[in-house]
Write an enzyme that holds these catalytic residues in place. Structure first.
Site, short mmCIF file in Angstrom:
data_model
loop_
_atom_site.label_atom_id
_atom_site.label_comp_id
_atom_site.label_asym_id
_atom_site.label_seq_id
_atom_site.Cartn_x
_atom_site.Cartn_y
_atom_site.Cartn_z
N GLY A 114 0.79 -1.22 0.00
CA GLY A 114 0.00 0.00 0.00
C GLY A 114 0.83 1.27 0.00
CD GLU A 137 30.68 0.47 12.29
OE1 GLU A 137 30.41 1.68 12.26
OE2 GLU A 137 31.82 0.02 12.17
CD GLU A 139 22.68 -7.00 11.81
OE1 GLU A 139 21.61 -7.16 11.21
OE2 GLU A 139 23.78 -7.36 11.33
#
Length: 178
Positions: A114, A137, A139
């Site tokens: 959408g 780095e 994460e």
């Protein structure tokens, strides 16, 4: 009845590191013009790593928009123009620390058609060899292994809310007949 809409104007409102936001004007099939908000996204991959013992690697990470830790299958964003198969192999190694002997493409899905152009490509990884994880780095995640049957039950019970994980688990279950 014709269902297509024709873009008559497009304006970029925001360009970020991951997304671009546009405000478009579209001519509708009846001739009227309507606004369309579009989030451009380069797409991504999701991988179901199925080990020989019937377990699956699941990652948990904090998802800022929801302000909660979310359980999901390993996944990642495509770099612009990147081959999704190569991205799946990269994300499998980065997030789970595994490489695979067999990678099966299970199709793609539109994450939210959408308003977003994101396409997610889904893979089943088998014949896995374990190694060390090395996430990006910025994460932070924890990896856990659970039986595939337990993950299917978590999906069935609504405990897994991540759409790509739900779709991929159910597609893999159908493919494998488990």
């Amino acid at each position: 009845m014709e269902l297509m809409e024709k873009t008559v104007e497009s304006r970029v409102l925001f360009e970020g590191k991951i997304i671009t936001v546009r405000l478009d004007k579209a001519e509708l099939p009846n001739g009227r013009v309507a606004s369309r908000e579009v989030v451009e996204h380069p797409g991504g991959v999701a991988i179901l790593p199925l080990f020989d013992d019937g377990t699956v690697s699941l990652v948990r990470q904090f998802r800022y928009p929801f302000q909660e830790v979310v359980a999901e299958l390993p996944a990642g964003k495509l770099e612009r123009g990147e081959d999704h198969r190569l991205a799946a192999l990269r994300e499998l190694e980065e997030e789970v620390g595994a490489s695979c002997g067999r990678l099966t493409y299970l199709g793609c899905l539109y994450s939210s058609p959408g308003f977003s152009s994101e396409v997610l490509h889904m893979y089943l990884a088998q014949e896995l060899t374990e190694g060390a994880c090395h996430p990006d780095e910025d994460e932070f995640l924890s990896v856990e292994r659970i039986p595939f049957s337990a993950l299917v039950e978590q999906v069935r019970q609504g405990e897994i809310k991540d759409a790509k994980t739900v779709a991929l688990v159910l597609k893999a279950k159908l493919l494998l007949g488990l």
